[in-house]
Design a protein around this motif. Structure first.
Motif, PDB file in Angstrom:
ATOM      1  N   PRO A 120       0.840  -1.306   0.126  1.00  9.90           N
ATOM      2  CA  PRO A 120      -0.094  -0.026  -0.043  1.00  9.90           C
ATOM      3  C   PRO A 120       0.838   1.222  -0.028  1.00  9.90           C
ATOM      4  O   PRO A 120       0.304   2.189  -0.567  1.00  9.90           O
ATOM      5  CB  PRO A 120      -0.913  -0.084   1.354  1.00  9.90           C
ATOM      6  CG  PRO A 120      -1.005  -1.689   1.398  1.00  9.90           C
ATOM      7  CD  PRO A 120       0.085  -2.255   0.981  1.00  9.90           C
ATOM      8  N   ALA A 139      -1.645  -0.989  -3.665  1.00 11.13           N
ATOM      9  CA  ALA A 139      -2.838  -1.705  -3.714  1.00 11.13           C
ATOM     10  C   ALA A 139      -3.604  -1.413  -1.909  1.00 11.13           C
ATOM     11  O   ALA A 139      -3.048  -0.375  -1.581  1.00 11.13           O
ATOM     12  CB  ALA A 139      -2.928  -3.155  -3.950  1.00 11.13           C
ATOM     13  N   ASP A 166      -2.003  -6.815   0.047  1.00 11.41           N
ATOM     14  CA  ASP A 166      -0.452  -7.153  -0.674  1.00 11.41           C
ATOM     15  C   ASP A 166      -0.929  -7.550  -2.135  1.00 11.41           C
ATOM     16  O   ASP A 166      -1.878  -7.905  -2.834  1.00 11.41           O
ATOM     17  CB  ASP A 166      -0.061  -8.562  -0.208  1.00 11.41           C
ATOM     18  CG  ASP A 166       0.843  -7.999   1.108  1.00 11.41           C
ATOM     19  OD1 ASP A 166       1.563  -7.248   0.986  1.00 11.41           O
ATOM     20  OD2 ASP A 166       0.609  -8.938   2.190  1.00 11.41           O
ATOM     21  N   ALA A 167       0.150  -6.930  -3.055  1.00  8.74           N
ATOM     22  CA  ALA A 167       0.158  -7.281  -4.609  1.00  8.74           C
ATOM     23  C   ALA A 167       1.420  -7.121  -5.012  1.00  8.74           C
ATOM     24  O   ALA A 167       2.428  -6.360  -4.438  1.00  8.74           O
ATOM     25  CB  ALA A 167      -0.950  -6.574  -4.931  1.00  8.74           C
ATOM     26  N   LEU A 184      -2.714 -12.275  -8.097  1.00 12.21           N
ATOM     27  CA  LEU A 184      -2.946 -10.695  -7.842  1.00 12.21           C
ATOM     28  C   LEU A 184      -4.632 -10.682  -7.937  1.00 12.21           C
ATOM     29  O   LEU A 184      -5.030 -11.051  -8.978  1.00 12.21           O
ATOM     30  CB  LEU A 184      -2.401  -9.783  -8.661  1.00 12.21           C
ATOM     31  CG  LEU A 184      -2.341  -8.349  -8.447  1.00 12.21           C
ATOM     32  CD1 LEU A 184      -1.381  -7.596  -9.380  1.00 12.21           C
ATOM     33  CD2 LEU A 184      -3.664  -7.660  -8.523  1.00 12.21           C
ATOM     34  N   GLN A 212      -7.596  -6.259  -5.745  1.00 12.33           N
ATOM     35  CA  GLN A 212      -6.451  -5.600  -5.852  1.00 12.33           C
ATOM     36  C   GLN A 212      -6.144  -4.880  -7.316  1.00 12.33           C
ATOM     37  O   GLN A 212      -5.791  -3.815  -7.533  1.00 12.33           O
ATOM     38  CB  GLN A 212      -5.292  -6.239  -5.457  1.00 12.33           C
ATOM     39  CG  GLN A 212      -5.448  -6.985  -4.007  1.00 12.33           C
ATOM     40  CD  GLN A 212      -5.586  -5.648  -3.034  1.00 12.33           C
ATOM     41  OE1 GLN A 212      -5.371  -4.529  -2.998  1.00 12.33           O
ATOM     42  NE2 GLN A 212      -6.357  -6.279  -1.916  1.00 12.33           N
ATOM     43  N   LEU A 245      -5.695  -1.116  -8.338  1.00 12.24           N
ATOM     44  CA  LEU A 245      -4.444  -0.769  -9.155  1.00 12.24           C
ATOM     45  C   LEU A 245      -4.614   0.023 -10.384  1.00 12.24           C
ATOM     46  O   LEU A 245      -4.085   1.084 -10.833  1.00 12.24           O
ATOM     47  CB  LEU A 245      -3.463  -1.864  -9.288  1.00 12.24           C
ATOM     48  CG  LEU A 245      -3.132  -2.277  -7.900  1.00 12.24           C
ATOM     49  CD1 LEU A 245      -2.234  -3.812  -7.969  1.00 12.24           C
ATOM     50  CD2 LEU A 245      -2.033  -1.401  -7.524  1.00 12.24           C
TER      51      LEU A 245
END
Ligand SMILES: *Cc1c(COP(=O)(O)O)cnc(C)c1O
Length: 376
Positions: free
Chosen positions: A191, A197, A200-201, A238, A242, A246
């Motif tokens: 983030p 995101a 988490d990504a 992903l 997210q 994004l």
């Protein structure tokens, strides 16, 4: 010194960030679109984001994964790096760079930074190469690109792969070209990153179609077709929420990086020539994106305390050199005095597109006051 000075300039508050330019409403709408879609993994949002981010980076392919760490590790695995191999990494970096190497069974071989930057030194990379060296992982630390031409002159003739840790460099340019357009670059969308995101990504960006395909396989149980497992992959995808978030934030990235550049320029001017403080330099061929604005100060802890007292939040990226952390106690490496010195001297000032002109002035005056009072 007061124990609880009121915060005047937060280091980085994501609520302030999301309040900019109508972003929060767009994020809410994107999330809702997914919750109502019935598609949560490997769906249309991910496909669209992968295409949009690859295009943004000037690369052929983007493969979304679960985190920046996974992006690094899966790239190394897809290149066949494993047990018995060596991978050259910076001594001065976040632990994830090293962990990705260790997770493959290979050995991270740390190299010192350049004397006048925070970045891995290509000349020292050359000196660290052995017959076991399979890859080098340059980190575009704090958003300033590594000199990839100088690195290429070292790696290309020896057939050594370059895997970029681009976790702090979304949108940065090296000689006019975006990071991600040259080798394989691993991005984190944690983030707080420049493109972040809501959890988490991560992603790998590359123009190598074969490599992208291999990572696509690895992220989804080694499977292209359900229940047909071509290799021992993992679960690192992903997700659609997210990806949707994004996609919204990607539309702000260039404008927000420009705002970061303006803050960096104001800091550079306001802090120039202060005794005991070194501001970060910019190479003439580089367009950094200022993930962090990091100064060096020999009397760092005193400066930290003064800034905190003045209500200016500040952090240290990173206070312990990776080789000095318990996780890597006992691993073999040469002396790393420059990396250790950076861990002792670096200080990150508030940075981000949410900072107002007044915030920037508050930070500059607080640093000036602190350095001037230290010379009374
Ligand atoms: C954030 C970061 C990572 C790891 O990313 P995650 O998404 O947190 O796994 C790796 N390398 C660097 C340099 C980072 O800053």
């Amino acid at each position: 010194m007061t124990a609880t000075a009121a915060v005047r300039v937060p280091f980085h508050d994501l609520r302030d960030l999301h309040a900019l330019d109508g972003l929060q409403e767009e994020l809410d709408a994107a999330v809702l679109r997914v919750t109502r879609s019935g598609r949560y993994l490997l769906g249309p949002e991910l496909e669209a984001f992968e295409e949009e981010f690859a295009r943004y980076c000037g690369a052929g392919h983007c493969v979304g994964v679960g985190s920046g760490l996974d992006a690094l590790e899966l790239t190394l695995r897809a290149l066949g790096v494993g047990e018995g191999d060596e991978v050259i990494v910076p001594g001065h970096t976040f632990v994830a760079t090293w962990l990705a190497v260790s997770a493959t069974g290979a050995r991270p071989v740390p190299v010192e930074p350049e004397a006048d930057s925070y970045l891995i030194d290509p000349a020292r990379v050359a000196a660290a190469i052995t017959p076991r060296t399979r890859a080098v992982m340059p980190v575009h630390t704090y958003g300033h690109p590594v000199d990839l031409d100088a690195l290429d002159a070292v790696t290309a003739p020896r057939g050594i792969a370059v895997v970029e840790d681009a976790a702090q460099a979304h949108g940065a340019r090296h000689r006019g070209r975006r990071i991600g357009s040259r080798y394989a670059a691993a991005f984190s969308f944690y983030p707080g990153k420049n493109l972040g995101a809501l959890g988490d990504a991560g992603a790998v960006v590359t123009s190598d179609a074969g490599l992208a395909e291999r990572i696509r396989l690895l992220r989804n149980y080694g499977s292209r077709v359900k229940y047909r497992h071509e290799e021992q992959g993992t679960n690192s995808r992903l997700d659609e929420i997210q990806a949707a978030a994004l996609r919204v934030k990607l539309t702000r990235l260039d404008a927000w990086n420009a705002r970061r550049r303006a803050v960096a320029a104001a800091y550079a001017e306001g802090l120039a020539g202060l005794p005991g403080i070194t501001v970060p330099g910019v190479r003439p061929w580089a367009e950094p994106v200022w993930h962090q604005y990091v100064v060096r100060c020999a009397d760092r802890d005193r400066l930290r305390a003064a800034l905190t007292d003045a209500g200016v939040e500040n952090l240290v990226h990173y206070p312990v050199a990776v080789h000095r952390s318990p996780a890597y106690a006992g691993t073999a490496h040469g002396p790393l005095p420059l990396s250790e010195r950076l861990a002792a001297e670096v200080l990150s000032l508030p940075m981000g597109p949410q900072l107002t002109a007044k915030d920037v002035e508050t930070v500059i005056s607080a640093v000036r006051d602190a350095t001037e009072s230290s010379h009374d």
